[in-house]
Every structure is written in structure tokens, then in C-alpha cells.
Design an enzyme around this catalytic site. Structure first.
Site, short mmCIF file in Angstrom:
data_model
loop_
_atom_site.label_atom_id
_atom_site.label_comp_id
_atom_site.label_asym_id
_atom_site.label_seq_id
_atom_site.Cartn_x
_atom_site.Cartn_y
_atom_site.Cartn_z
N GLU A 18 -5.09 -8.74 -0.29
CA GLU A 18 -5.86 -8.64 0.94
C GLU A 18 -7.25 -8.05 0.53
O GLU A 18 -7.48 -7.14 -0.21
CB GLU A 18 -5.30 -7.33 1.80
CG GLU A 18 -3.91 -7.43 2.43
CD GLU A 18 -3.74 -6.15 3.34
OE1 GLU A 18 -4.40 -5.47 3.84
OE2 GLU A 18 -2.32 -6.07 3.43
N GLU B 148 0.76 -1.25 -0.05
CA GLU B 148 -0.06 0.06 0.03
C GLU B 148 0.89 1.24 -0.01
O GLU B 148 0.76 2.16 0.81
CB GLU B 148 -1.02 0.08 1.01
CG GLU B 148 -1.91 -1.26 1.02
CD GLU B 148 -3.03 -1.11 2.07
OE1 GLU B 148 -2.99 -0.24 2.93
OE2 GLU B 148 -3.86 -2.11 1.89
#
Length: 512
Positions: free
Chosen positions: A277, A160
Site C-alpha cells: 500500500e 498492519e
């Protein structure tokens, strides 16, 4: 529904599962949880943060002066913990999905960290030393486990980077520099190792075009693309927890589908797409994760997510997880399918039910998925549809009516079928409800743990039902937030002619 398959059930849902940071895999509770997950579900890869974090001890700078004035300085790459963790994974039948991060403190350019365990999220002070670290890790893994094995482990660059929490300043150009150095380093070890990224969070679709442009312009390796998907709103904090709104489950499927659309016509079109995820909430302390609602919400996502991506990794398989410090209560809204000490949550059962489905799809619907395997066993996964925060409250009951063909080819016939049903809902197969009824003990006693494990098991029922013209009519009543698995086998009666069950004490007619 038709007698013949309409398609094949994709198993993208079991390609990978998420985990807490790498170091936690040294714990007994973690390994026992993973053993249970692998025995009843069977994932192929596991992905988590912190492979290069200081608590794994890989990057070890040294500068020592001996008593005679001799000075030794340099960096050692140490694999004491890496080997223990990877050995444990492979012994349990699961492969690493390697995430390269976070930055070792001895190589970091700054001091910004994330999480209670302080993962450093700054770029490397020296990209050449970073590349040497990446190569050192991969060469060790190849030497220990073999090149053919490590080629099957995807390698993801960071986590991220579009968020300031995970990459200093969310600096896109700095991440692109890291990606370029890393991708080249990986391919120098072996051209067939799989490397990809950018592992972006939801809401970062504006990264796709620049990333595709970078790969094309610099002719960079990118064997896959990766991203994350969650459907929750902003966190509403309370002590040791949060509450959040949820969008509809379709939001997750839309997020799965979006990158393919945005990458069409680019150099990345058609590359494998991995959701590394996903879950309802992105918080490790949201109680929705512990509920039957969470399982019912995710059922349609598991049923059809493989239509959009090559894998989607549930975040995470167990509550051995410490991003927001050590949990203060047994049920605390953790991401896991399992609590600490292997108490099953409803979402665990959703995955275990999926693991028992057949390969041939006979029917799909808003509240069901029907499959058949090579033996002729038919499986029906059914759920009460839920819609998120803005939808009306779900009713107390939901009906699913199906006419199901039974047998290897749906051949018409008479006789009976054996029907075995497993149920999880707000009240049944639900340890969270039992824990609430116990008074929410923060640290359950051994006896309470035994009761919670019993309460966590799906409730089973069974019956012999008529098989008419090769079909069984199912009329399923689902309770609130229920997920149910129905397994149907044609009966081959092997009862010998001399047996008479009415002569068994207690089995004959009532004599009043």
C-alpha cells in the site's frame, strides 16, 4: 540529453494496485472501473482486505440436529464468492495478490473489529483450524486455476499487525505465531507458493529485526517482505472528511528504501520487497486524493520508486471502497484513481501516462522522465515539482526545457517530428475542479456525470515541429500542479505529389 539509453524503466509501479475489500469486486461499478484501468494502464496484480471476512462466506461452521436426533457438526469451506471474484480478475487480465485476513467470526478468539464493515482483527481461537482454512482456500484455488497459475500469486500474511486497529493489542508475538502457522500451511500445499509479510505500516521499522530473527531462528519461509508507505500527518477531522499535512514526496522514496538497509546482513537480505500500500494520505476521505496536486506529488515516486523496491501498490484503483462507511458525496477524498462510475482523477492520468512510456530511459530529472521505445517514439513525462505542507506554495507556471533525440538510435537528420501533448493540471483534465464549479453535487445527475467525464479527459494538443540534427527542442510551460505527457514521433512524409492542400476550401490564403 544523450542519444543512447542510460538505463531501463522499471515497471514496479504497475506490478500491483490496491482495492477495497474482496466482496466489493462483485459489484458492476467495481468491475467496470477495473476494466477501464486494465485497458488503459494494465496492472499485473490486485490486493485488498477481507478475503476471509464473513461477507465472502468461506469459513462456515455448522452444528445441526435433525428431527431423528442425528447431529451434524463441523466446518465447510465455501467458495461461491471467491470464485466469482477471482474469475472476474483473471478475465480482466489481473491476478490476485492474496492477503490472508481478516479473521472469520467462527474462528476468532475475540470480538474486536475494524472498519464500518467490521473485519475481525483477533488471532484465531485455534491455529490448527486457521492453518486448515488457509490450506482449504489454497487447494481450492490450485484445483480451479492450476498450480502454475497460483504460484504466481503472492500470499501475504495479515495487514498492519503493528497497529492496534488491525491486530488486537498490536501483539508482535501473537502475529509471529500466526505467521509461522500460516507460512508452514502454505508451503505444505506447495513449496513453490510465495508467502511473506509482515505487511507493517509506516513507523514500524522496529519490527524488521525481530521479524528477521524469527525467520532465521525458526527457519521459516519468507519469499518476500511487505510493508506500507504514506506521507501524511495526523487527521484533522471535519464532518465526512479529514485534512492532513504532507511531508515531501522524497519521504515516500525514503520509506521504500529503508527496509533494504535495515535487513542488510540478515537472512532476509535480498528478498523481494513489496510496498503493498502507498499513497499520500492513509485516509479514504482526504480530498487531496482527488486533486492534480496528488498526481504531481506522486510523479517522481512513480518515476524512480522501482530503484528501491520490486513493487509499490497504489491504494486504490477506484472509490468503490467502504472502510469509513458508504461515501456521502461523489467526490469525497476517496483513495481511488477513479471515482464511482469511472470518472478519471488526475492521478489516474499519471498512471495512464506512465503506461505509454517507452522502456529505454534517456534522461531523468527533478521534473521530467524521458524514454524511447523500439519504434523510435520518444515520450516525455514532465511535472511541476511540489514539496508538501512546509514548502513554499508552487508558482502559477513551471518551465521545462529539453533537447530530445528522436528516432530509433538518435541518428542525426532533418525533417519534422509529430508532437502530441496530453495535459492535466488544476484546471484542465480535472473533473474535481469541474465538480466544484457545478456546486459540488452530492449525487450528480446523468447529464452532470457526462460533463464530469468530459472534463476529466486530458487536454490534447499536437503540432509538427522541426527536426534539426536528429533532435527536437521542447520548451514546455506547465500550469499549476500540471502533469503532462509529450509523445514525439519522427515523420515519414507519404504525401502524394498531386495533393495540394491550398485548393481545399478554407485552406488557401485569405482573400479580403
Amino acid at each position: 540529453m544523450p542519444d543512447r539509453p542510460i538505463g531501463t524503466l522499471d515497471d514496479a509501479w504497475r506490478t500491483c494496485v490496491g482495492t477495497g475489500r474482496f466482496n466489493l469486486a462483485l459489484r458492476r461499478d467495481y468491475q467496470e472501473s477495473l476494466a477501464l484501468v486494465q485497458a488503459e494502464i494494465g496492472f499485473r496484480h490486485v490486493r485488498g482486505h477481507g478475503l476471509l471476512h464473513d461477507d465472502v462466506g468461506v469459513h462456515r461452521p455448522y452444528d445441526v440436529t435433525g428431527p431423528d436426533g442425528t447431529r451434524w457438526s463441523g466446518t465447510r469451506h465455501a467458495f461461491t464468492y471467491v470464485d466469482q471474484v477471482v474469475d472476474a480478475y483473471l478475465d480482466l487480465g489481473i491476478k490476485p495478490f492474496l492477503e490472508l485476513g481478516f479473521m472469520p467470526s467462527g474462528l476468532a478468539s475475540g470480538e474486536q473489529t475494524v472498519f464500518w464493515w467490521k473485519g475481525n482483527v483477533t488471532p484465531p481461537a485455534d491455529h490448527r483450524e486457521w492453518a486448515a482454512l488457509v490450506q482449504g482456500v489454497l487447494r481450492h484455488l490450485v484445483d480451479r486455476y492450476g498450480l502454475e497459475e497460483v504460484r504466481t500469486w503472492p500470499i501475504e500474511v495479515w495487514n498492519e499487525p503493528n497497529l492496534v486497529h488491525f491486530w488486537a493489542g498490536a501483539d508482535q508475538q501473537a502475529y509471529f505465531r500466526l505467521y509461522e502457522a500460516t507460512a508452514h500451511a502454505v508451503k505444505e500445499v506447495d513449496p513453490e507458493l510465495q508467502v511473506g509479510g509482515p505487511a507493517i505500516s509506516p513507523g514500524a521499522d522496529d519490527w524488521w529485526a525481530p521479524f528477521a530473527d524469527l525467520v532465521a531462528r525458526r527457519d521459516l519461509p519468507a519469499d518476500f517482505v511487505s510493508f506500507h508507505a504514506y506521507s501524511s500527518g495526523p487527521a484533522q477531522h471535519v464532518p465526512f472528511g479529514v485534512y492532513q499535512t504532507l511531508r515531501r514526496p522524497q519521504s515516500l522514496l525514503d520509506q521504500f528504501a529503508t527496509p533494504a538497509k535495515l535487513l542488510a546482513g540478515t537472512v532476509l537480505e535480498g528478498r523481494p520487497r513489496h510496498v503493498t500500500e502507498f499513497n499520500t494520505s492513509y485516509r479514504p476521505d482526504n480530498p487531496v486524493h482527488d486533486t492534480a496536486y496528488n498526481a504531481a506529488y506522486l510523479a517522481p515516486v512513480l518515476a524512480s520508486g522501482g530503484d528501491h523496491v520490486d513493487s509499490f501498490s497504489y491504494w486504490t484503483f477506484c472509490d468503490v471502497f467502504e472502510e469509513e462507511n458508504v461515501p456521502t458525496a461523489f467526490f469525497h477524498g476517496g483513495f481511488g484513481m477513479l471515482t464511482h462510475r469511472q470518472v478519471k482523477k488526475p492521478t489516474y492520468h499519471l498512471y495512464a501516462f506512465m503506461a505509454r512510456m517507452g522502456a529505454d530511459v534517456l534522461a531523468r530529472g527533478d521534473d521530467h522522465l524521458v524514454t524511447r521505445d523500439a519504434s523510435g517514439r520518444v515520450t516525455v513525462l514532465a511535472w511541476q515539482p511540489v514539496g508538501g505542507t512546509d514548502d513554499p506554495t508552487e508558482p502559477e507556471r513551471h518551465q521545462v526545457r529539453l533537447s530530445v533525440p528522436v528516432g530509433r538510435h538518435g541518428v542525426a537528420g532533418q525533417g519534422t517530428a509529430y508532437v502530441h501533448r496530453s495535459v492535466v493540471n488544476d484546471d484542465e483534465g480535472n473533473a474535481f475542479t469541474a465538480w466544484q464549479q457545478m456546486g459540488r453535487p452530492l449525487s450528480p445527475t446523468s447529464r452532470q456525470l457526462d460533463r464530469l467525464r468530459e472534463a476529466a479527459e486530458a487536454v490534447r494538443s499536437h503540432a509538427a515541429v522541426p527536426l534539426v540534427a536528429g533532435r527536437v527542442d521542447l520548451d514546455l510551460t506547465l500550469a499549476r500542479h500540471e502533469v503532462t505527457l509529450v509523445e514525439i514521433d519522427p515523420v515519414v512524409d507519404e504525401t502524394p505529389p498531386w495533393l495540394d492542400d491550398t485548393r481545399i476550401l478554407g485552406r488557401g490564403p485569405y482573400r479580403g
